[in-house]
Design a protein around this motif. Structure first.
Motif, PDB file in Angstrom:
ATOM      1  N   TYR A 149       0.842  -1.197   0.000  1.00  0.00           N
ATOM      2  CA  TYR A 149       0.000   0.000   0.000  1.00  0.00           C
ATOM      3  C   TYR A 149       0.877   1.246   0.000  1.00  0.00           C
ATOM      4  O   TYR A 149       1.748   1.391   0.852  1.00  0.00           O
ATOM      5  CB  TYR A 149      -0.908  -0.005   1.229  1.00  0.00           C
ATOM      6  CG  TYR A 149      -1.866   1.160   1.274  1.00  0.00           C
ATOM      7  CD1 TYR A 149      -2.986   1.181   0.464  1.00  0.00           C
ATOM      8  CD2 TYR A 149      -1.645   2.228   2.121  1.00  0.00           C
ATOM      9  CE1 TYR A 149      -3.868   2.237   0.502  1.00  0.00           C
ATOM     10  CE2 TYR A 149      -2.521   3.290   2.168  1.00  0.00           C
ATOM     11  CZ  TYR A 149      -3.633   3.289   1.353  1.00  0.00           C
ATOM     12  OH  TYR A 149      -4.499   4.341   1.392  1.00  0.00           O
ATOM     13  N   ASN A 150       0.652   2.136  -0.946  1.00  0.00           N
ATOM     14  CA  ASN A 150       1.410   3.377  -1.047  1.00  0.00           C
ATOM     15  C   ASN A 150       0.637   4.476  -0.332  1.00  0.00           C
ATOM     16  O   ASN A 150      -0.328   5.012  -0.862  1.00  0.00           O
ATOM     17  CB  ASN A 150       1.641   3.738  -2.518  1.00  0.00           C
ATOM     18  CG  ASN A 150       2.600   4.886  -2.682  1.00  0.00           C
ATOM     19  OD1 ASN A 150       2.960   5.555  -1.721  1.00  0.00           O
ATOM     20  ND2 ASN A 150       3.018   5.129  -3.901  1.00  0.00           N
ATOM     21  N   SER A 151       1.051   4.806   0.881  1.00  0.00           N
ATOM     22  CA  SER A 151       0.314   5.773   1.689  1.00  0.00           C
ATOM     23  C   SER A 151       0.454   7.198   1.161  1.00  0.00           C
ATOM     24  O   SER A 151      -0.362   8.059   1.487  1.00  0.00           O
ATOM     25  CB  SER A 151       0.784   5.717   3.134  1.00  0.00           C
ATOM     26  OG  SER A 151       2.154   6.015   3.206  1.00  0.00           O
ATOM     27  N   ARG A 152       1.455   7.476   0.355  1.00  0.00           N
ATOM     28  CA  ARG A 152       1.611   8.829  -0.194  1.00  0.00           C
ATOM     29  C   ARG A 152       0.509   9.151  -1.190  1.00  0.00           C
ATOM     30  O   ARG A 152       0.104  10.292  -1.327  1.00  0.00           O
ATOM     31  CB  ARG A 152       2.976   8.979  -0.852  1.00  0.00           C
ATOM     32  CG  ARG A 152       4.088   8.923   0.146  1.00  0.00           C
ATOM     33  CD  ARG A 152       5.422   9.132  -0.503  1.00  0.00           C
ATOM     34  NE  ARG A 152       6.468   8.944   0.477  1.00  0.00           N
ATOM     35  CZ  ARG A 152       7.675   9.398   0.335  1.00  0.00           C
ATOM     36  NH1 ARG A 152       8.024  10.057  -0.747  1.00  0.00           N
ATOM     37  NH2 ARG A 152       8.573   9.200   1.278  1.00  0.00           N
TER      38      ARG A 152
ATOM     39  N   ARG B 144      -3.692   2.525  -5.415  1.00  0.00           N
ATOM     40  CA  ARG B 144      -2.790   2.867  -4.323  1.00  0.00           C
ATOM     41  C   ARG B 144      -1.877   1.706  -3.977  1.00  0.00           C
ATOM     42  O   ARG B 144      -1.102   1.799  -3.041  1.00  0.00           O
ATOM     43  CB  ARG B 144      -3.600   3.267  -3.103  1.00  0.00           C
ATOM     44  CG  ARG B 144      -4.386   4.531  -3.326  1.00  0.00           C
ATOM     45  CD  ARG B 144      -5.140   4.899  -2.079  1.00  0.00           C
ATOM     46  NE  ARG B 144      -5.931   6.098  -2.340  1.00  0.00           N
ATOM     47  CZ  ARG B 144      -7.125   6.301  -1.859  1.00  0.00           C
ATOM     48  NH1 ARG B 144      -7.694   5.413  -1.096  1.00  0.00           N
ATOM     49  NH2 ARG B 144      -7.773   7.406  -2.130  1.00  0.00           N
ATOM     50  N   TRP B 145      -1.981   0.604  -4.690  1.00  0.00           N
ATOM     51  CA  TRP B 145      -1.181  -0.590  -4.409  1.00  0.00           C
ATOM     52  C   TRP B 145      -0.019  -0.647  -5.384  1.00  0.00           C
ATOM     53  O   TRP B 145      -0.210  -0.585  -6.595  1.00  0.00           O
ATOM     54  CB  TRP B 145      -2.045  -1.834  -4.511  1.00  0.00           C
ATOM     55  CG  TRP B 145      -3.114  -1.847  -3.475  1.00  0.00           C
ATOM     56  CD1 TRP B 145      -4.388  -1.410  -3.627  1.00  0.00           C
ATOM     57  CD2 TRP B 145      -2.984  -2.277  -2.123  1.00  0.00           C
ATOM     58  NE1 TRP B 145      -5.070  -1.547  -2.445  1.00  0.00           N
ATOM     59  CE2 TRP B 145      -4.240  -2.085  -1.507  1.00  0.00           C
ATOM     60  CE3 TRP B 145      -1.942  -2.808  -1.373  1.00  0.00           C
ATOM     61  CZ2 TRP B 145      -4.471  -2.408  -0.183  1.00  0.00           C
ATOM     62  CZ3 TRP B 145      -2.188  -3.137  -0.051  1.00  0.00           C
ATOM     63  CH2 TRP B 145      -3.426  -2.939   0.528  1.00  0.00           C
TER      64      TRP B 145
ATOM     65  N   CYS C 219      -0.044  -3.353   5.682  1.00  0.00           N
ATOM     66  CA  CYS C 219       0.183  -2.630   4.432  1.00  0.00           C
ATOM     67  C   CYS C 219       0.301  -3.560   3.235  1.00  0.00           C
ATOM     68  O   CYS C 219       0.592  -3.104   2.132  1.00  0.00           O
ATOM     69  CB  CYS C 219       1.460  -1.801   4.530  1.00  0.00           C
ATOM     70  SG  CYS C 219       1.423  -0.583   5.830  1.00  0.00           S
TER      71      CYS C 219
ATOM     72  N   HIS D  72      -2.434   8.256  -0.830  1.00  0.00           N
ATOM     73  CA  HIS D  72      -3.652   8.454  -0.054  1.00  0.00           C
ATOM     74  C   HIS D  72      -3.954   9.940   0.118  1.00  0.00           C
ATOM     75  O   HIS D  72      -5.116  10.338   0.174  1.00  0.00           O
ATOM     76  CB  HIS D  72      -3.502   7.776   1.310  1.00  0.00           C
ATOM     77  CG  HIS D  72      -4.708   7.888   2.171  1.00  0.00           C
ATOM     78  ND1 HIS D  72      -5.880   7.240   1.862  1.00  0.00           N
ATOM     79  CD2 HIS D  72      -4.946   8.572   3.316  1.00  0.00           C
ATOM     80  CE1 HIS D  72      -6.784   7.521   2.785  1.00  0.00           C
ATOM     81  NE2 HIS D  72      -6.238   8.322   3.689  1.00  0.00           N
TER      82      HIS D  72
END
Length: 103
Positions: free
Chosen positions: A32-35, A46-47, A79, A37
């Motif tokens: 999971y790429n939290s940036r 977002r993956w 994540c 988000h």
């Protein structure tokens, strides 16, 4: 006394619904790429591209390796999610509305 009984029952009900994630060494996973988000594109995933699980630690920590540049780093299991073979990578794009040709 009744509030304690209620609290125990609600906790048991909630714990039954929680799905535990288990990953094995060598399995492909998505990170999971939290940036993304904070400022997501409209249809952007977002993956991030598939990573390979290198080591499993207790309490949900994992070492994953990026197959493109062989970087290994530790992440939290929350994540990660399982990867399937036909998932498009970051460079590939899915275009909606393209005609499908059949021979």
């Amino acid at each position: 006394m009744n509030s304690k009984i209620h609290k125990v029952r609600i906790k048991e009900f909630h714990d039954k619904k929680v799905l535990r994630k288990t990953f094995n060494v060598g399995q492909q996973v998505l990170l999971y790429n939290s940036r993304l988000h904070l400022f997501p594109g409209k249809l952007r995933s977002r993956w991030c591209s598939p990573y390979i699980v290198k080591q499993v630690y207790p309490y949900g920590a994992f070492d994953i390796e990026n197959p493109k540049n062989d970087n290994v780093f530790k992440v939290n299991g929350h994540c990660l999610k399982a990867c399937f073979d036909n998932f498009p990578t970051e460079n590939e794009s899915i275009r909606l509305g393209d005609p499908v040709y059949k021979d």
